[in-house]
Design an enzyme around this catalytic site. Structure first.
Site, PDB file in Angstrom:
ATOM      1  N   HIS A   1       0.852  -1.204   0.000  1.00  0.00           N
ATOM      2  CA  HIS A   1       0.000   0.000   0.000  1.00  0.00           C
ATOM      3  C   HIS A   1       0.888   1.256   0.000  1.00  0.00           C
ATOM      4  CE1 HIS A   1      -3.010   2.846   1.306  1.00  0.00           C
ATOM      5  NE2 HIS A   1      -3.901   1.939   1.641  1.00  0.00           N
TER       6      HIS A   1
ATOM      7  N   GLU B   1      -0.848   1.259  -5.487  1.00  0.00           N
ATOM      8  CA  GLU B   1      -0.621   0.058  -4.697  1.00  0.00           C
ATOM      9  C   GLU B   1      -0.533  -1.185  -5.574  1.00  0.00           C
ATOM     10  OE1 GLU B   1      -3.628   0.014  -1.580  1.00  0.00           O
ATOM     11  OE2 GLU B   1      -3.853   2.179  -1.784  1.00  0.00           O
TER      12      GLU B   1
HETATM   13  C1  BG6 Z   1      -6.907   2.242   0.292  1.00  0.00           C
HETATM   14  C2  BG6 Z   1      -8.341   1.810   0.167  1.00  0.00           C
HETATM   15  O1  BG6 Z   1      -6.070   1.284  -0.236  1.00  0.00           O
HETATM   16  O2  BG6 Z   1      -6.604   2.421   1.676  1.00  0.00           O
HETATM   17  C3  BG6 Z   1      -9.220   2.883   0.768  1.00  0.00           C
HETATM   18  O3  BG6 Z   1      -8.663   1.555  -1.194  1.00  0.00           O
HETATM   19  C4  BG6 Z   1      -8.825   3.136   2.214  1.00  0.00           C
HETATM   20  O4  BG6 Z   1     -10.577   2.483   0.678  1.00  0.00           O
HETATM   21  C5  BG6 Z   1      -7.347   3.455   2.268  1.00  0.00           C
HETATM   22  O5  BG6 Z   1      -9.588   4.215   2.722  1.00  0.00           O
HETATM   23  C6  BG6 Z   1      -6.816   3.669   3.680  1.00  0.00           C
HETATM   24  O6  BG6 Z   1      -7.132   2.606   4.501  1.00  0.00           O
HETATM   25  P1  BG6 Z   1      -6.761   2.642   6.019  1.00  0.00           P
HETATM   26  O7  BG6 Z   1      -7.358   1.383   6.638  1.00  0.00           O
HETATM   27  O8  BG6 Z   1      -5.258   2.643   6.111  1.00  0.00           O
HETATM   28  O9  BG6 Z   1      -7.354   3.909   6.590  1.00  0.00           O
END
Ligand code: BG6
Length: 306
Positions: free
Chosen positions: A174, A278
């Site tokens: 991510h 990602e």
């Molecule tokens: C992204 C998702 O990868 O991560 C989003 O597609 C999400 O929907 C974002 O809001 C952040 O996620 P988190 O759990 O780290 O707040």
């Protein structure tokens, strides 16, 4: 954790001179790599690459929120969280942690090597927590994560089914990238791919045949993606290319104004400074592994000045 405790529980290898274990933000231990190619910080918590700056770069390549929490039960906001073994909300359990448990578990450093060119590769390992197995994904697995700090940042996440029954999982690197102003940035490489738009309840959108521009909340799962993605950032006068293997999906995310305000660990005005591209296998491209099988997903991040 004191240094002897960290070595006893989290470090199972000898360290070359470019690799140090230090206390990072929030008192969490991290691996710090300083070599001729650049600088990197990787937290044991989530095997989370929190910083990477190649020697030639004028500024960090990865974005890290100034509001990020650094606590053993919370994900770090920015850098490269590893999402595994599910992505986003768990399919059936609303109380399960978003994006899986891998990003909030301590990983073990099992290998650290320096090659003749000075590139450093560190390898982390995650196995099920014998003391507290996940009720949401009760499978026998071994995940390893190899991170190389060379001319590029090379990431390789490998998942093995060490049990006797098949399992299905999702995974994402991510990656949060620092940009000058997301409104001036384009992302190319996904022109020919259809996507699921999370902002409109996962509606399926046909290929747009144009680079991505950011004009509002963006949260998309691009399907069947294998090409290199490139972030063009005229403000920082650089491009960031993300090459990948073993990955069939790419998520592109920027929360924009309201979502950023709603997240406690994300500054209200920080959203223009970042974009997530990602490398992943999620949603309809979740992977299934039979007993003994292994899957590897890699990403290479290559920053070039314009
Ligand atoms: C992204 C998702 O990868 O991560 C989003 O597609 C999400 O929907 C974002 O809001 C952040 O996620 P988190 O759990 O780290 O707040």
């Amino acid at each position: 954790m004191s240094q002897p405790d960290i070595f006893a529980t989290l470090v199972r290898t000898t360290l070359p001179s470019a690799v140090h274990v230090e206390t990072g933000a929030g008192g969490l231990p991290h691996v710090v790599i300083r070599n001729r190619h650049g600088y990197a910080e990787i937290y044991f918590h989530g095997a989370h690459v929190a910083a990477w700056r190649p020697s030639a770069a004028a500024a960090p390549v990865l974005w890290l929120s100034r509001e990020s929490l650094f606590a053993a039960n919370k994900p770090i906001r920015g850098g490269i969280p590893i999402c595994f073994p599910w992505f986003g909300a768990h399919a059936s359990e609303p109380t399960a942690p978003a994006h899986g448990f891998a990003r909030v578990r301590p990983w073990t450093l099992i290998d650290a090597q320096e090659d003749r060119d000075g590139a450093v590769t560190v390898t982390f390992e995650l196995t099920p927590d014998a003391a507290a197995p996940s009720p949401f994904w009760p499978h026998a697995f071994r995940a390893t994560y190899r991170v190389t700090i060379g001319a590029t940042l090379d990431l390789a996440l490998q998942v093995q089914n060490t049990g006797t029954t098949p399992f299905t999982f999702e995974e994402a690197l991510h990656s949060y990238f620092a940009v000058q102003n997301v409104r001036d940035v384009t992302v190319s490489g996904l022109e020919g791919a259809e996507y699921l738009n999370k902002v409109t309840a996962f509606s399926r959108v046909p290929p747009e045949n144009a680079p991505i521009h950011f004009t509002g909340e963006t949260d998309r799962i691009y399907l069947n993606t294998h090409a290199t993605c490139t972030i063009h950032d005229p403000g920082k006068r650089r491009t960031i290319a993300i090459r990948k293997t073993g990955s069939d999906t790419t998520v592109v995310w920027n929360p924009w104004i309201d979502k950023a305000k709603a997240m406690p660990d994300f500054g209200d005005t920080e959203w223009p400074e970042m974009v997530c591209v990602e490398t992943c296998n999620v949603n309809v491209h979740a992977r299934t592994l039979g007993p003994g099988e292994t899957h590897a997903m890699t990403a290479t991040i290559d920053m070039r000045p314009l």
